[in-house]
Design an enzyme around this catalytic site. Sequence first.
Site, short mmCIF file in Angstrom:
data_model
loop_
_atom_site.label_atom_id
_atom_site.label_comp_id
_atom_site.label_asym_id
_atom_site.label_seq_id
_atom_site.Cartn_x
_atom_site.Cartn_y
_atom_site.Cartn_z
N GLU A 1 1.05 -1.15 -0.02
CA GLU A 1 0.11 -0.03 0.04
C GLU A 1 0.84 1.46 -0.02
OE1 GLU A 1 -3.11 0.11 2.83
OE2 GLU A 1 -3.37 -1.84 2.55
N LYS B 1 4.08 -16.96 -1.12
CA LYS B 1 3.26 -15.70 -0.76
C LYS B 1 3.45 -15.49 0.78
CE LYS B 1 0.71 -11.90 0.04
NZ LYS B 1 1.25 -10.43 -0.62
N CYS C 1 -2.07 -7.29 5.78
CA CYS C 1 -1.37 -8.35 5.48
C CYS C 1 -0.34 -9.07 6.61
CB CYS C 1 -0.68 -7.96 4.08
SG CYS C 1 -1.67 -7.45 2.81
C1 UDX Z 1 3.14 -5.76 2.73
C2 UDX Z 1 4.14 -6.52 1.91
O1 UDX Z 1 5.15 -5.67 1.85
C3 UDX Z 1 3.62 -6.60 0.42
O2 UDX Z 1 4.49 -7.30 -0.40
C4 UDX Z 1 2.13 -7.53 0.47
O3 UDX Z 1 1.76 -7.84 -0.91
C5 UDX Z 1 1.21 -6.85 1.28
O4 UDX Z 1 1.83 -6.78 2.83
P1 UDX Z 1 2.25 -3.50 3.24
O5 UDX Z 1 1.26 -4.10 4.29
O6 UDX Z 1 1.26 -2.61 2.10
O7 UDX Z 1 2.65 -4.54 2.41
O8 UDX Z 1 2.99 -2.80 3.92
P2 UDX Z 1 4.61 -2.75 4.11
O9 UDX Z 1 5.15 -1.67 3.57
O10 UDX Z 1 5.03 -4.03 3.83
O11 UDX Z 1 4.59 -2.49 5.80
C6 UDX Z 1 4.08 -3.32 6.58
C7 UDX Z 1 4.27 -3.07 7.80
O12 UDX Z 1 5.54 -3.13 8.38
C8 UDX Z 1 3.80 -1.56 8.27
O13 UDX Z 1 3.24 -1.36 9.65
C9 UDX Z 1 5.40 -0.68 8.20
O14 UDX Z 1 5.22 0.35 9.10
C10 UDX Z 1 6.10 -1.63 8.93
N1 UDX Z 1 7.71 -1.70 8.68
C11 UDX Z 1 7.94 -1.68 7.29
C12 UDX Z 1 8.31 -1.25 9.61
O15 UDX Z 1 8.07 -1.23 10.88
N2 UDX Z 1 9.86 -1.14 9.26
C13 UDX Z 1 10.14 -1.36 8.00
O16 UDX Z 1 11.40 -1.01 7.77
C14 UDX Z 1 9.27 -1.45 6.86
#
Ligand code: UDX
Length: 434
Positions: free
Chosen positions: A152, A204, A260
């Site tokens: 997202e 996945k 997710c």
């Molecule tokens: C995730 C997967 O990355 C993606 O490949 C899948 O299709 C859907 O789920 P998304 O949930 O959109 O995508 O967000 P993402 O950017 O992955 O972050 C997930 C969570 O991890 C968020 O709460 C984010 O704040 C946290 N996060 C991410 C961290 O705390 N530290 C990081 O370095 C990266």
Amino acid sequence: MKITFVGTGYVGLVSGVMMSHLGHEVICLDVDKNKIDLLKNKKLPIFEHGLQEYLDKYSDTNRLKFVDCYDEKISDSECVFITVGTPPKKDGEADLSGIFSSIKQLCQYTNQDCYFIIKSTVPPGTCESIQKFIYDQGYKNEIISNPEFLREGSAVEDFIKPDRIIVGKQSQKAIEVMRNIYKPLLEQGIKIVETDLSTAELIKYTSNSFLATKIAFINEISDLCEAVGADIVKLTQGVGLDGRIGNKFFNPGPGFGGSCFPKDILALQKLAKKADSDFLVLDAVIKSNTHRPQIMLKKILDALGGSVNDKNIGILGLTYKAKTDDIRSSPAVAIIELLKAQRANIVAYDPEGMLKAKQYFKDLVCAKSALEAIANADAMVILTEWPEFTLLDFNKVKELMNTPIIIDLRNILEPDKMSKIGFKYYSLGRKNVC
Ligand code: UDX
């Protein structure tokens, strides 16, 4: 090709619109009439960076249409992508009812040589059970697994430049169809990994669970840095330069959220238990991330002398990450609930998440700007890494606050800068300035 998408959530809408960009004739179907009415008027029901221009461009052509029911409009589809939600049930197992109800309708309204492509995240074995369900209904449509990896906030870019395309198939013809669908991406050198249905489904879950594990790991390393006086920024740089580790998804925060990661790690844990296969690492990741809001609360309490009772707290950020309006499983929501239980007076602001937050919290005091949220605050707590929070006039912020205390749970500000302005500044895995 003539392609239909069933489900116009974050994944289905982005994928459907972008498939029309690849040159296909796309119909996006959703039984939520309100969503479809918005889309017919070129309005997005979600906040997704960069999507509006593609919606505007392809809505004016016959390559992108929106319908709110199953009828003859989808009957000449050559393939249908299923992108409906698979939310966790109480026991953590994925709820597949939306998938099966869509398949039942599709069997009635499409030709038998139409491929049904499962893009929703489903536990291994689901595609095989869907295939059996189709045969039992007397139809011959072939199932393909094609999980998505869209994030997202960067879903459009992730669609155009995926790291890879995963295809679980049962026949050679199916892989030819998938190569035709993704042809423009393959011509840019994007690789397709062909495998069986169950392996594609497990790829996945493994990807998301590994990313969640990496985040939970660096979160606890940042706690250790605080305990031993090390610096998490230099640590992640030093460790991340190892080509086998990398520095992506290596930033500490208040915990991972979204629709997710939390759902997928629970579903994988459930699958492992069902398969009588211990997954102790995953158990630990779930425990660590579930407990993290409590750790963040303690950090806030410590910064405020042990109590937030009747203290004014300005919360910046409600969404589970920046560049989205989504608050599902947001650690900000969990932390706000803990602060309210400690009788703090909360005023919150988020650039995009206010509408969804008001729907969730009936009594949340919402500000129209970050400055309004921190006016008269005894502390500012940053919960989401929105870039606009780094651009605030912190001299003005200091004037507006009761006491100049900032607790930055995303490490988006610079300790030295905050110190020079006269703030007590607390962050993750770095020395406090107080
Ligand atoms: C995730 C997967 O990355 C993606 O490949 C899948 O299709 C859907 O789920 P998304 O949930 O959109 O995508 O967000 P993402 O950017 O992955 O972050 C997930 C969570 O991890 C968020 O709460 C984010 O704040 C946290 N996060 C991410 C961290 O705390 N530290 C990081 O370095 C990266």
